[in-house]
Structures are given as C-alpha cells and as structure tokens.
Design a protein around this motif. Structure first.
Motif, PDB file in Angstrom:
ATOM      1  N   MET B 170       0.817  -1.209   0.000  1.00 17.69           N
ATOM      2  CA  MET B 170       0.000   0.000   0.000  1.00 17.69           C
ATOM      3  C   MET B 170       0.856   1.268   0.000  1.00 17.69           C
ATOM      4  O   MET B 170       0.819   2.051   0.952  1.00 17.69           O
ATOM      5  CB  MET B 170      -0.915   0.027   1.219  1.00 17.69           C
ATOM      6  CG  MET B 170      -1.578  -1.313   1.427  1.00 17.69           C
ATOM      7  SD  MET B 170      -3.288  -1.061   1.851  1.00 17.69           S
ATOM      8  CE  MET B 170      -3.921  -2.678   1.570  1.00 17.69           C
ATOM      9  N   PRO B 171       1.636   1.455  -1.013  1.00 18.69           N
ATOM     10  CA  PRO B 171       2.496   2.637  -1.048  1.00 18.69           C
ATOM     11  C   PRO B 171       1.658   3.905  -1.202  1.00 18.69           C
ATOM     12  O   PRO B 171       0.494   3.845  -1.622  1.00 18.69           O
ATOM     13  CB  PRO B 171       3.351   2.403  -2.291  1.00 18.69           C
ATOM     14  CG  PRO B 171       2.520   1.541  -3.166  1.00 18.69           C
ATOM     15  CD  PRO B 171       1.713   0.676  -2.259  1.00 18.69           C
ATOM     16  N   LYS B 172       2.247   5.022  -0.831  1.00 16.76           N
ATOM     17  CA  LYS B 172       1.524   6.294  -0.966  1.00 16.76           C
ATOM     18  C   LYS B 172       1.668   6.853  -2.360  1.00 16.76           C
ATOM     19  O   LYS B 172       0.888   7.698  -2.779  1.00 16.76           O
ATOM     20  CB  LYS B 172       2.061   7.297   0.058  1.00 16.76           C
ATOM     21  CG  LYS B 172       1.828   6.848   1.482  1.00 16.76           C
ATOM     22  CD  LYS B 172       1.786   8.046   2.418  1.00 16.76           C
ATOM     23  CE  LYS B 172       1.457   7.613   3.823  1.00 16.76           C
ATOM     24  NZ  LYS B 172       2.542   6.783   4.401  1.00 16.76           N
ATOM     25  N   LEU B 173       2.697   6.388  -3.053  1.00 19.44           N
ATOM     26  CA  LEU B 173       2.912   6.885  -4.411  1.00 19.44           C
ATOM     27  C   LEU B 173       3.390   5.736  -5.287  1.00 19.44           C
ATOM     28  O   LEU B 173       4.245   4.950  -4.891  1.00 19.44           O
ATOM     29  CB  LEU B 173       3.970   8.003  -4.393  1.00 19.44           C
ATOM     30  CG  LEU B 173       4.433   8.534  -5.752  1.00 19.44           C
ATOM     31  CD1 LEU B 173       3.293   9.214  -6.486  1.00 19.44           C
ATOM     32  CD2 LEU B 173       5.588   9.493  -5.588  1.00 19.44           C
ATOM     33  N   ILE B 174       2.785   5.637  -6.450  1.00 25.44           N
ATOM     34  CA  ILE B 174       3.230   4.619  -7.409  1.00 25.44           C
ATOM     35  C   ILE B 174       3.784   5.336  -8.626  1.00 25.44           C
ATOM     36  O   ILE B 174       3.159   6.268  -9.131  1.00 25.44           O
ATOM     37  CB  ILE B 174       2.051   3.739  -7.857  1.00 25.44           C
ATOM     38  CG1 ILE B 174       1.427   3.052  -6.661  1.00 25.44           C
ATOM     39  CG2 ILE B 174       2.497   2.716  -8.869  1.00 25.44           C
ATOM     40  CD1 ILE B 174       0.055   2.515  -6.973  1.00 25.44           C
ATOM     41  N   ILE B 175       4.950   4.918  -9.048  1.00 24.93           N
ATOM     42  CA  ILE B 175       5.484   5.446 -10.290  1.00 24.93           C
ATOM     43  C   ILE B 175       5.367   4.332 -11.321  1.00 24.93           C
ATOM     44  O   ILE B 175       5.996   3.291 -11.192  1.00 24.93           O
ATOM     45  CB  ILE B 175       6.950   5.874 -10.134  1.00 24.93           C
ATOM     46  CG1 ILE B 175       7.067   6.909  -9.026  1.00 24.93           C
ATOM     47  CG2 ILE B 175       7.473   6.437 -11.441  1.00 24.93           C
ATOM     48  CD1 ILE B 175       8.484   7.290  -8.693  1.00 24.93           C
ATOM     49  N   ALA B 176       4.511   4.547 -12.303  1.00 25.52           N
ATOM     50  CA  ALA B 176       4.308   3.513 -13.315  1.00 25.52           C
ATOM     51  C   ALA B 176       5.001   3.950 -14.588  1.00 25.52           C
ATOM     52  O   ALA B 176       4.603   4.908 -15.228  1.00 25.52           O
ATOM     53  CB  ALA B 176       2.818   3.306 -13.560  1.00 25.52           C
ATOM     54  N   ASP B 177       6.076   3.247 -14.928  1.00 26.68           N
ATOM     55  CA  ASP B 177       6.859   3.633 -16.095  1.00 26.68           C
ATOM     56  C   ASP B 177       6.361   2.872 -17.317  1.00 26.68           C
ATOM     57  O   ASP B 177       6.711   1.717 -17.522  1.00 26.68           O
ATOM     58  CB  ASP B 177       8.338   3.328 -15.823  1.00 26.68           C
ATOM     59  CG  ASP B 177       9.238   3.828 -16.938  1.00 26.68           C
ATOM     60  OD1 ASP B 177       8.699   4.414 -17.896  1.00 26.68           O
ATOM     61  OD2 ASP B 177      10.453   3.627 -16.850  1.00 26.68           O
ATOM     62  N   GLU B 178       5.562   3.519 -18.113  1.00 31.61           N
ATOM     63  CA  GLU B 178       4.964   2.919 -19.312  1.00 31.61           C
ATOM     64  C   GLU B 178       4.443   1.509 -19.034  1.00 31.61           C
ATOM     65  O   GLU B 178       4.880   0.539 -19.656  1.00 31.61           O
ATOM     66  CB  GLU B 178       6.004   2.890 -20.436  1.00 31.61           C
ATOM     67  CG  GLU B 178       6.620   4.253 -20.659  1.00 31.61           C
ATOM     68  CD  GLU B 178       7.323   4.383 -22.005  1.00 31.61           C
ATOM     69  OE1 GLU B 178       7.072   3.546 -22.874  1.00 31.61           O
ATOM     70  OE2 GLU B 178       8.083   5.329 -22.168  1.00 31.61           O
ATOM     71  N   PRO B 179       3.509   1.387 -18.109  1.00 34.08           N
ATOM     72  CA  PRO B 179       3.104   0.046 -17.680  1.00 34.08           C
ATOM     73  C   PRO B 179       2.404  -0.749 -18.768  1.00 34.08           C
ATOM     74  O   PRO B 179       2.307  -1.966 -18.675  1.00 34.08           O
ATOM     75  CB  PRO B 179       2.147   0.326 -16.526  1.00 34.08           C
ATOM     76  CG  PRO B 179       1.635   1.687 -16.777  1.00 34.08           C
ATOM     77  CD  PRO B 179       2.747   2.434 -17.435  1.00 34.08           C
ATOM     78  N   THR B 180       1.926  -0.079 -19.793  1.00 33.78           N
ATOM     79  CA  THR B 180       1.147  -0.815 -20.790  1.00 33.78           C
ATOM     80  C   THR B 180       1.820  -0.842 -22.156  1.00 33.78           C
ATOM     81  O   THR B 180       1.266  -1.379 -23.105  1.00 33.78           O
ATOM     82  CB  THR B 180      -0.252  -0.197 -20.945  1.00 33.78           C
ATOM     83  OG1 THR B 180      -0.111   1.186 -21.264  1.00 33.78           O
ATOM     84  CG2 THR B 180      -1.040  -0.335 -19.679  1.00 33.78           C
ATOM     85  N   THR B 181       3.006  -0.268 -22.249  1.00 27.64           N
ATOM     86  CA  THR B 181       3.644  -0.160 -23.569  1.00 27.64           C
ATOM     87  C   THR B 181       3.918  -1.515 -24.192  1.00 27.64           C
ATOM     88  O   THR B 181       3.794  -1.703 -25.397  1.00 27.64           O
ATOM     89  CB  THR B 181       4.957   0.627 -23.457  1.00 27.64           C
ATOM     90  OG1 THR B 181       4.662   1.845 -22.787  1.00 27.64           O
ATOM     91  CG2 THR B 181       5.537   0.938 -24.794  1.00 27.64           C
TER      92      THR B 181
END
Lengths: 299, 327
Positions: B170-181
């Motif tokens: 349960m992080p407070k911030l998610i960094i999604a680096d091109e999760p769907t590319t």
C-alpha cells in the motif's frame, strides 16, 4: 485452493508448506529424467562411499610391500595387479580416492567461495573496487597455476588442507572473472532494478536475486575444476609437495606408473581410469543438476 | 502539503563522451490522490526522472546535479541509504516498463510478491506468503498459480504480477513507467482499469509515464509534457487538452490520427528530438517550432504561469492560434 479466505489467513492454513515440498520433488523429477546424470550421481556416491569405508572395502593394506609379488598382472588375488613394490593396486586406488576427492572438492569450494564473492561484488559495485579486485586477479592469473600451487604448498608445507589451499588460490581468478561477467550482464536486467526499487539492500540483491541466476555457469565451472584439481594434486605429489608417500593418491600412482608404462600397463591405466571416471561423473552430474535446478527447463 | 514536490531537479549522465543533459530543472507537484501523466517522446527524460525520484539511478554515470525532491516535505536527496530503502517499495513503489524482464526469472511469483511484503510489512514469512496470495487474487490471478515461475505467465499476467508487487505494501505513491507499452491494446485497457481500481481502493497517488495521450486523458487528472529534459507544459487534464498553450503540445495532439476525419497522411512533428548531450541554445524546441523567432533561439524561456496551475515554458503561448502572440 482457488481463493484465499480470511479464515485461511488467520489459521495460517495455506499451501505454503506444500509449495516447498513440491519444489524439491519437481527438481528430483527433472533430475531423474536425465539418465546420464542419474548414472553419474550413482558413480559419485559409490566413489565417495568407497573412499569413506576404504578400511572395510580395500582387500589389502595400501602400504604393505611384497617385493616377491611385484608387477603382478590382474589376477584373482590382486584384481588390478600390484605395483613396483608389490603393493595391491586396487587397495591403493581405493585409499587414493579419499585424498583425491576430498582435496579436489575442498579446493573447488574454496576457490568458488572466494572467487565468487570477489567477482560478484566487483561486477555489482564496479568503479575503483572492481578495478583493484580484477587487477589482483589478473596478477594471480599471470602466474602459471601450477607454479603458484607449488610455491604456496612449499610455503605452507604438505598436508591435506595446505594442498587444497594451494590449488584453490590458482582457481580463484577464473571463478571471479566468470562471476563478474555474469553479474555484469544480470545487473542491467530490469528485475535487478526492480529489486532495488523494492527496497532491497545491495547484498540482498546480489545474494538473493543475482547469484541464483548464475547457477549454470557456476556448476559448469565447478565440475570442470574438480577434474583439473585432481590432476593438480597429482602434479604436486609428483614433485613431492602434495601428499607424502606411501599415502596413495590417484595422480601420484599414475605418475609412479609412468616409468613402467612400456612394460607394465596396469600401474598407469587403472588410476587413469579412476580419474577419468570421476571427472566424467562430476561433469555429467553438473549438467544434470543445472538442468534440474533451472525452473525454465521445466516441461 | 503536497505528497511529492520536485523543485528544479537536474540530472545528468556523466559519460566519457561528454555529459548527457537528461533532466534539466524540472518542477513537479503532486498531492494525495492525484494521477499525474508524464508525457513525452522517447528520450525526453521521463524514466530518468522516475529513477531519480527513487534515487536508483545507475551511478555512475547518472548523477543528480541539483534540485530538491520533497516527499511529504522531506528531501529524499538528504536521506541515508537506510532510510531510502524503507521508502522504496514501502512508500514509493515502481511499476516497470517491460513485464518480461521485470520479474526474477527463477523466483516463484508468489515469493516475489511475498518478498516485498516481508521487506516492508513487519510480518513473518508465512504471513507474507499469505498476503502475497491475497494480492495475487486481487489482480485477478488464481492463488494456486503463486508457485509458478514468470515464464509460465503471459505478458499481461506478468504485468499484473508486477502491479501486485508494487501495490503489495500500500504505497503512498506509485510510479508507473509505461506500464502498458509492452502489452497489446485489449490487455492495456484491462491492466489500466485494474490499476485505476486498485489505486482508488488503496488511495494512492500515481505518476503515470507514457507516450499515449489517450491513456492520459482516461486516467490522469494532471499532465506534464516533457521535452528534452524540461517540462514544457504542466497543468490539469483540462488545461492541457482543452487549453493547449505550447506549440509542442499542440503538435503532439495533431500527430494523433483521428477516427472522424479521412486523411491520407499522418502529421508527425518534423525533425527529431535534440541529442541530449548537445542541446540547442535558447528554447530546446525552437529548431522544430514553426513559430520560433530570434528570441527563441537566443534565450531560454522560464516556466510561466498562464492561469492557476497551468505553467508553460514558451515565449509565445497560443502562438498557433492565428499568430496571436502574448509574448
């Protein structure tokens, strides 16, 4: 189990324990599929058992001389014949396995642990640390391995541990180089980055994520090195540094048979067969283990 | 207080062949619950920014030259490695671009999720295993597959596992680096939906790095458009989509083929992204900008606020609207 219920979580009832078990049985199953590997495992287990229980297995005392019966060809009383002092060759090879196998395994373990640690950390951290470590490895590598073993063992004296150590030092650079190369390659993979983003420490990344992925080159390296070590021990014994006579050891028996190779073949042939057998068995076992331990080979 | 605030962040790759100016003084702010879309061409510095926030830039050669990364008011640049390790994964988690390689190939997926929980969840190994199962079911993978290895999963399922790992604590911030590319379009929609749903459940914020403006319109409430290591336009989705001010943003939108109009050719932006080791003087975009004049080539525009929360780096906002220049 298709879904996890709250009750499962509270009671700690899960597939966790089952899972570990299936892991091991899966490895066994994959290993057993490889017939050559199973045969080689049997051979190695036999060799080790014979070495351990040499006192009960060997028909004669390995040091007992019988000059009247020297150079006997294989016969019922002496299945592999006798040597130049009339000692029973079979007994000598059985006792010789003790030294050869023990020292070989010990030296490979030492060089793998030291070289592996140095190489893996060098590859992972890079920078000045890597340069220093790898240059030292290059220096060790520049010295012929046998010369190095001779000088170390003449410094430390003969004996089991010292011989193992002397041989191990020469093997450290190649382990270090191999692991460094593999780690360098794995370090840039995204799962290493992901492990870092997960909050793992450097050591956890190296030992939990990177090293398990280097298993196959490690195993191949180990199995090749065991064979080389057996030969090196014999070399050391030959120049009088490794194991002292009359303690038998495969390489030294072989070396002793060198003088009589034209007139009496068993003395150099049978220890040679023992060495080849052990080497082949270790190599094949290594191959089989690599395939069995790699989950990607699962069918 | 903003959850994450980046001030004047500058990151360079110091290589033997010269310095690469990957990120050049960017400002970003993100409050709780926000989803920020970070949009830009390949090589604009999006991923470098993400790695910089987590302080996991490959060093050498990557180096944060200046700036502040304030997470809940505390500067991540001043934290010790120990403190950073607690934040990585536990507070700020990252979803990586390529699910094919983001999972350790010889670890069971359940164990990989459990590892994250064990690192940050203050629990025993067994409990971590159970919570990993739960997490796996949350992303729509049957629990019994937790003892499978990554190569036994399809790309979309692997990305679900990666997401499960990221969300496990349960992080407070998610960094999604091109999760769907790396996924095909049908799976993209599924994965995005799921990410949004879980994000709402947990109540985290997200930085979504992408070059797909459609994805941004659908999921984000704030957008930052990056070009050559600078954020050239920053604002809410409405600002960026309806009141586009920067010529580059405008051209980005124009380059998307439309379903309603019949066109023979697409409208790409002429020219290439400048080489980040040899950036043009003045405005980084001026060599490709049809509206550029002498000033653009001489002076670099500073971020300017057009309206509340809508900033732009350009001397001539709205210049494409019939030559009206405010600048």
């Amino acid at each position: 189990m298709s879904s996890v219920t709250q009750a499962d979580i509270q009671t700690g009832n899960s597939g966790t324990r089952l899972k570990r078990k299936s892991n091991f049985s899966g490895i066994c199953k994959r290993f057993c599929r490889n017939k050559m590997a199973v045969v080689s495992l049997v051979v190695i287990v036999l060799l080790v058992l014979i070495a351990i229980f040499a006192d009960f297995v060997a028909p004669y005392d390995y040091a007992k001389q019988d000059i009247a019966n020297r150079f006997l060809m294989p016969c019922l009383a002496h299945p592999l014949g006798t040597d130049n002092f009339g000692r029973d060759l079979l007994s000598r090879i059985i006792y010789g396995g003790r030294i050869s196998l023990l020292v070989a395994i010990m030296s490979v373990a030492i060089s793998l642990v030291c070289g592996g640690f140095l190489g893996a950390t060098a590859g992972y951290f890079g920078g000045r640390y890597e340069s220093i470590v790898m240059r030292i490895m290059d220096i060790i590598m520049a010295i012929p391995a046998f010369l190095l073993a001779v000088s170390i063992s003449s410094m430390l004296g003969s004996g089991l541990q010292n011989t193992a150590l002397a041989i191990a030092v020469g093997g450290i650079p190649s382990s270090a180089r191999m692991l460094r190369a593999t780690v360098l390659q794995l370090k840039d993979q995204q799962f290493t980055e992901a492990a870092r983003a997960m909050g793992n420490s450097d050591m956890a990344i190296i030992f939990k994520h990177i090293l398990p992925n280097t298993l196959s080159p490690i195993l191949v390296d180990c199995t090749l090195k065991i064979g080389m070590s057996i030969l090196q021990i014999s070399g050391l014994s030959f120049v009088g540094l490794g194991v002292q006579p009359p303690t038998p050891e495969w390489g030294s028996i072989l070396a002793g048979g060198r003088e009589y190779i034209r007139d009496f073949w068993p003395l150099s042939t049978f220890p040679g067969i023992a060495i080849v057998m052990a080497m082949c068995a270790f190599n094949l076992l290594g191959d089989g283990l690599r395939d069995a331990l790699d989950p990607r080979m699962k069918r | 207080m903003n959850l994450l605030e980046i001030k004047d962040l500058t990151i360079r790759y110091l290589t033997d062949d010269g310095d690469v100016y990957a990120v050049n003084g960017i400002d970003l702010s993100l409050s709780s619950g926000d989803t920020l879309g970070l949009v830009g061409e390949t090589g604009a510095g999006k991923t470098t920014t993400a790695l910089g926030i987590l302080r996991i830039l490959p060093d050498p050669p990557g180096k944060i030259m200046s700036g502040e990364i304030l997470y809940q008011g505390e500067d991540l640049r001043k934290k010790s490695q120990e403190e950073l390790r607690r934040i990585r994964g536990g507070e700020i988690a990252m979803i990586f671009q390529d699910p094919m390689t983001a999972l350790n190939p010889i670890m069971r997926v359940g164990d990989q999720i459990a590892e994250m929980i064990f690192l940050h969840g203050n629990c025993s190994k067994d409990e971590a295993d159970l919570r990993a199962l739960e997490m796996l079911e949350k992303v729509g993978i049957p629990g019994e597959r937790s003892s499978d290895y990554p190569h036994q999963f399809s790309g979309g399922m692997k990305q679900r596992v990666v997401i499960a790992i990221a969300l496990a604590c349960m992080p407070k911030l998610i960094i999604a680096d091109e999760p769907t590319t790396a996924l095909d379009v049908t799976i993209q929609a599924q994965v995005l939906d799921m990410m949004n749903r879980l994000k709402e459940d947990i109540g985290t914020s997200m930085i979504l790095i992408t070059h797909d403006l459609g994805v941004v319109a659908e999921t984000c409430n704030k957008v930052a458009i990056m070009y050559a290591g600078e954020i050239i336009e920053f604002g809410t989705v409405e600002h960026i989509f309806n009141e586009t001010a920067h010529p580059y943003s405008k051209m980005l939108f124009d380059s998307i083929p439309s379903l309603d109009e019949r066109v023979d050719r697409l409208h790409p932006i002429a020219g290439l992204m400048p080489d980040p080791s040899n950036l043009p003087s003045g405005c980084k975009f001026h060599p490709r900008c049809p509206y550029a004049d002498e000033t653009c080539g001489r002076e670099a525009p500073m971020p300017e606020e057009l309206s509340s929360g809508h900033t732009i780096r350009c001397f001539k906002p709205y210049c494409f609207k019939g030559g009206v220049s405010n600048g």
